[in-house]
Design an enzyme around this catalytic site. Structure first.
Site, short mmCIF file in Angstrom:
data_model
loop_
_atom_site.label_atom_id
_atom_site.label_comp_id
_atom_site.label_asym_id
_atom_site.label_seq_id
_atom_site.Cartn_x
_atom_site.Cartn_y
_atom_site.Cartn_z
CG ASP A 230 3.12 -2.89 1.49
OD1 ASP A 230 2.39 -3.82 1.87
OD2 ASP A 230 4.36 -2.94 1.57
C1 BGC Z 1 4.37 -6.25 2.91
C2 BGC Z 1 3.89 -6.73 1.57
C3 BGC Z 1 2.81 -7.77 1.75
C4 BGC Z 1 1.70 -7.18 2.58
C5 BGC Z 1 0.57 -8.15 2.86
C6 BGC Z 1 3.24 -5.83 3.83
O1 BGC Z 1 3.72 -5.64 5.13
O2 BGC Z 1 5.26 -5.17 2.75
O3 BGC Z 1 4.96 -7.24 0.83
O4 BGC Z 1 2.35 -8.23 0.52
O5 BGC Z 1 2.21 -6.78 3.84
O6 BGC Z 1 0.96 -9.12 3.76
#
Ligand code: BGC
Length: 746
Positions: A230
């Site tokens: 993530d």
């Molecule tokens: C989120 C993800 C997301 C990623 C990219 C993170 O903060 O938890 O779900 O895909 O950011 O934006």
């Protein structure tokens, strides 16, 4: 494959390590001299959040205009695999047209608490439902040559301290509740990528957890894509790589690439580990990164589909007869959401919606409108609205949660709507008997006025088509067919995670264990506002003729179940037929019943259809922490067919014979109860009792004494039985031998 291995052979150690992190916020790195392209990944997943300038993972900066589909909180209520598959196809096509190689979703975390700020992005409190629907969505997206990233693996069930909190959770709860949605998608839809979660599980960051990534995901489930962090979830890069984390995102942290090179040079990290990660990444880059000629992003067409999808998701929670509204009659709309609906949540899934309009845009002149109250909590004087309400056939109040009540990044504190909305609803109920409340929210809310309003239509966060879909449903141009994918509790305090959400500064204890959602409420017979699986139609359905393919099966053989469902109302409609399995064996502590099948069918008035289900071993099994495997207990199970978890229309019992029986060896500590539960030892015990019948003194005993005697007798280990029955050493040993002999050959 060979081509990729050859390329990897030509990479310098720096290039190889470099491939394991992004080029920037949304791209993987390319290596021009070897023909490795840089490919784009993009947020969503209920639409495309493709950013061209100003990148961020919080939904702050702009992205291209795209179609915002209903969020997972809504699509889950469709209980419709085909619908999710077709939505996936559209999203895949949009990505293909926009040169996006991987769409960052679906998000399949379980709704442990209704407070989680991101519940609107997640499917359900039930792992079977979440797994089936996200699997269909994944297959649809990937059918267009685009990859998905199933996220957030795993146990990311709150936003509070999501980057550091440790979810303290039993292996059984992980296996039965928090993993299965991932497991289903991985095994059945072969996702190209999986995104690990920010949090720790039992003290270990998911981004560096070898048991989770290399063990369960790859070895057990056969995952063959790449694992991406993530955004900013990496704590120790080298540990992560060894554990199975292939790609670090976002890019822009060359220090970590250097750490990889250094670790290999110093012999702390096997080069083969870096090779493997690079290979996993390149496999996806080469399969999804190719330009798809002819793909088009037809926004008009996709918008129309977004409306239809939402029509199949909205849940009719109450209807005292006000709905469907009659064309031409005077109706009053109240609430700013009628003009500007809330149709999506905040954070990384935020779509720059192409055509978002409110319900007001789709009605005729017979519908009056008074804004009354706004999302920001400000309100007008109620006088005129109350006057008009009295003169109208029905009043439709557009209520729901404001943007800042639920979002990625933080959790809710309570389940209440803003006070001003509750006050307006109550006041309007004083003027008109046909008050209909339309809700726009990503998760359950309390409804203090539920007894006074005539109807409630839950739109959830229904995407940019929510206004049009809402009008079609209100007027019966579309038939409501959504069913709740989560329980609506009466009060927040009733939720099983209440005492342990969001935990202390470092940890959150999942003390409710496997009793999440209806598994808890139903097992406890706790009153709820609306149960899991619940939803009304404008027609009615009757259930009959439940049949099972066998009344006794061996665990592992398939059981076929069928039932007939008839539309006994006067309108066409769709029903969600639900199958629950209840373990009656009492071998393990288990929820009172669990969803193991569902089918959505459409029926014309008077039409009857047979619905079929197939149950495999997993439908009966629980995760046994002792043997660290799934176990199917032997004994009786109930098969239930119903309209919701609280409305079982048909049921029947079957017996499952299980080779999984633990080897049963009788000794002095085996209890009478255990011996009576097993058919072979039961016979021996009956023989013993015939010989050693204790003096009958039942006549003098009260009922509670008898009950106590019975319990004491059943719970007694054999060594106590020996004393109570005055058995000689020989008689006792003879008994043990006879009991064990009766078990021979099993
Ligand atoms: C989120 C993800 C997301 C990623 C990219 C993170 O903060 O938890 O779900 O895909 O950011 O934006």
């Amino acid at each position: 494959m060979d081509k990729i291995k050859e390329i990897i052979g030509q990479l310098t150690p720096e290039e190889k390590a470099g491939l394991c992190s992004g080029a920037d916020f949304w791209h993987t790195k390319g290596v021009e001299r070897l023909g490795i392209p840089s490919v784009m990944v993009s947020d969503g997943p209920h639409g495309l959040r493709k950013q061209e300038e100003g990148a961020d993972h919080l939904g702050i900066h702009d992205s291209i205009k795209a179609v915002c589909f209903p969020a997972a909180c809504a699509t889950a209520c469709s209980f419709d695999r085909k619908l999710l598959y077709s939505m996936g196809e559209i999203l895949g096509e949009e990505c293909a047209a926009e040169n996006v190689a991987v769409l960052l979703g679906p998000a399949v975390n379980i709704k442990r608490s209704p407070l989680c700020g991101r519940n609107f992005e997640y499917f359900s409190e039930d792992p079977f439902l979440a797994g089936e629907l996200s699997c269909a969505l994944t297959k649809g997206i990937q059918s267009k040559g685009v990859g998905v990233s199933v996220k957030h693996f795993a146990a990311n069930n709150q936003e509070t301290r999501r980057m550091t909190v440790s979810a303290e959770v039993s292996e059984r709860a992980l296996r039965e509740i928090y993993f299965p949605a991932f497991e289903t998608v991985v095994k059945q839809a072969k996702p190209k990528t999986v995104m690990c979660s920010y949090n720790k599980i039992n003290g270990v960051y998911s981004s560096e957890n070898p048991w989770l990534l290399n063990g369960i995901l790859r070895e057990e489930w056969g995952f063959d894509g790449f694992v991406v962090s993530d955004w900013y979830a990496v704590s120790d890069r080298v540990k992560g790589l060894t554990a199975g984390l292939d790609l670090e995102m976002p890019g822009g942290n060359p220090e970590n690439d250097e750490k990889i090179v250094e670790a290999v040079r110093e012999g702390r990290l096997e080069e083969s580990v870096v090779d493997r990660a690079a290979e996993n990444i390149l496999n996806v880059v080469f399969s999804c990164g190719v330009k798809k000629e002819g793909a088009v992003f037809d926004r008009e067409k996709d918008h129309a589909r977004a409306v239809e999808i939402e029509e199949n998701c909205a849940v009719l929670l109450k209807n005292g007869g006000a709905l469907p509204l009659k064309e031409g009659k005077k109706v009053l709309f109240v609430g700013e959401f009628a003009e500007k609906p809330r149709f999506q949540g905040g954070g990384s899934s935020h779509i720059n919606a192409f055509d978002a309009r409110g319900a007001l845009d789709f009605v005729g002149k017979e519908v009056g409108y008074i804004c009354g109250f706004k999302a920001d909590g400000t309100e007008e004087d109620k006088g005129e609205a109350l006057r008009l309400a009295k003169l109208s056939e029905a009043v439709v109040v557009f209520a729901g949660l404001p943007d800042n009540y639920e979002s990625e990044g933080y959790d809710r504190k309570h389940l209440r709507l803003p006070d001003v909305q509750n006050e307006w609803i109550e006041a309007l109920c004083g003027q008109n008997a046909n008050v209909v409340v339309v809700l726009h929210n990503g998760a359950p809310v309390e409804m203090p006025w539920r007894g006074r309003v005539n109807a409630v239509l839950e739109m959830y966060l229904g995407g940019e088509g929510v206004g049009e879909a809402c009008v079609n449903l209100l007027y019966g141009k579309a038939e409501p067919s959504g069913r709740l994918a989560e329980t609506f509790p009466l009060r927040l305090e009733d939720n099983p995670s209440y005492l342990n959400f969001p935990g202390d500064r470092e940890t959150v204890k999942y003390s409710e264990d496997i009793f999440v959602g209806y598994r808890y409420y139903d097992s406890k017979a706790q009153k709820v506002l609306f149960p899991f699986g619940y939803g009304l139609s404008y027609t009615r359905f009757a259930y009959k003729n439940l049949e099972v393919s066998a009344s006794e099966i061996d665990a592992g053989t398939l059981l076929n179940v069928r039932a007939d469902v008839e539309n006994v109302g006067t309108r066409k409609g769709k029903e969600v037929v639900q199958l629950y399995v209840a373990d009656k064996t009492e071998e393990a502590v288990r929820p009172i019943h669990e969803l193991k099948g569902f089918e959505k069918i459409e029926l014309a008035p008077g039409e009857c259809k047979t619905v079929s289900f197939t149950l495999d071993k997993r439908a009966f099994a629980y995760y046994d922490e002792k043997s660290r495997d799934w176990r199917c207990p032997e004994g009786k199970f109930e098969i239930q067919i119903g309209r919701s978890s609280r409305d079982i229309a048909l049921k029947t019992e079957i017996f499952v014979r299980s080779p999984d029986q633990r080897k049963f060896i009788v000794d002095g500590n085996t209890t009478v109860e255990q011996l009576f539960l097993h058919p072979s030892t039961k016979m021996v015990m009956k023989g013993l009792l015939a010989k050693f019948r204790p003096e009958k003194s039942d006549g003098k005993m009260g009922d509670s004494d008898k009950e106590m005697m019975r319990a004491a007798y059943l719970q007694a280990p054999l060594r106590t039985v020996k004393l109570a029955l005055n058995m000689s050493k020989e008689q006792y040993e003879g008994l043990l031998d006879a009991l064990n002999a009766s078990l021979k050959g099993e």
